[in-house]
Scaffold this motif. Sequence first.
Motif, PDB file in Angstrom:
ATOM      1  N   VAL A 103      11.339  -0.181  -6.994  1.00 31.14           N
ATOM      2  CA  VAL A 103       9.915  -1.076  -7.340  1.00 31.14           C
ATOM      3  C   VAL A 103       8.943  -0.804  -8.825  1.00 31.14           C
ATOM      4  N   ASP A 106       9.231  -5.147  -9.985  1.00 24.57           N
ATOM      5  CA  ASP A 106       8.322  -6.272  -9.404  1.00 24.57           C
ATOM      6  C   ASP A 106       8.181  -7.423 -10.587  1.00 24.57           C
ATOM      7  N   THR A 121       9.975  -8.609  -5.823  1.00 21.67           N
ATOM      8  CA  THR A 121       8.871  -9.224  -6.130  1.00 21.67           C
ATOM      9  C   THR A 121       8.455  -7.150  -5.571  1.00 21.67           C
ATOM     10  N   VAL A 122       7.233  -7.082  -5.054  1.00 24.99           N
ATOM     11  CA  VAL A 122       6.803  -5.492  -4.630  1.00 24.99           C
ATOM     12  C   VAL A 122       5.319  -6.125  -4.950  1.00 24.99           C
ATOM     13  N   ALA A 123       4.988  -5.912  -3.502  1.00 22.71           N
ATOM     14  CA  ALA A 123       3.029  -6.109  -3.443  1.00 22.71           C
ATOM     15  C   ALA A 123       3.272  -5.060  -1.905  1.00 22.71           C
ATOM     16  N   VAL A 127       9.030  -4.761  -0.701  1.00 20.71           N
ATOM     17  CA  VAL A 127       9.273  -4.946  -1.633  1.00 20.71           C
ATOM     18  C   VAL A 127      10.299  -5.720  -1.036  1.00 20.71           C
TER      19      VAL A 127
END
Length: 158
Positions: A103, A106, A121-123, A127
Amino acid sequence: MLAALTLSLVLGSSAIAADKTIVETAAGNEAFSTLVAAVKAADLVEVLSSEGPFTVFAPTDEAFAKLPEGTLENLLKPENKETLVKILTYHVVPGKVMAADVVKLDGKKVDTAAGVKATITVAGSTVMVDKAKVVKTDIECSNGVIHVIDSVILPAAE
């Protein structure tokens, strides 16, 4: 949600897997039968059973089923072994990278065993590795860790 719950029940506790290699852990779970067949076809069993450590972003059988019709069958043919190896090793990151570390990546590109970088990418709590969503994390193995993904990721053409 039901699929994620079913997957967690099939995969069981990570504590049980910690004494098995990545290959042994995957082979012991029905959700990874296609992945195990592909690893065998690519002659990667010995490599992924070695000391490592490795981080494997492991697609489930459902993930492989999302590939266009005939793709998997074509990849499993002996004449396509080099391509299969490239795809499978793209799912492997050298070292043991636990979810808490992933995490923090990102927007970063990470080195894969295929020699091509994958994008993390982390939103929020989601993940992604390229376009694949991580659906289960931290299945510890004696030679690394498995994170389950919902799609097969393909290295960009060079």
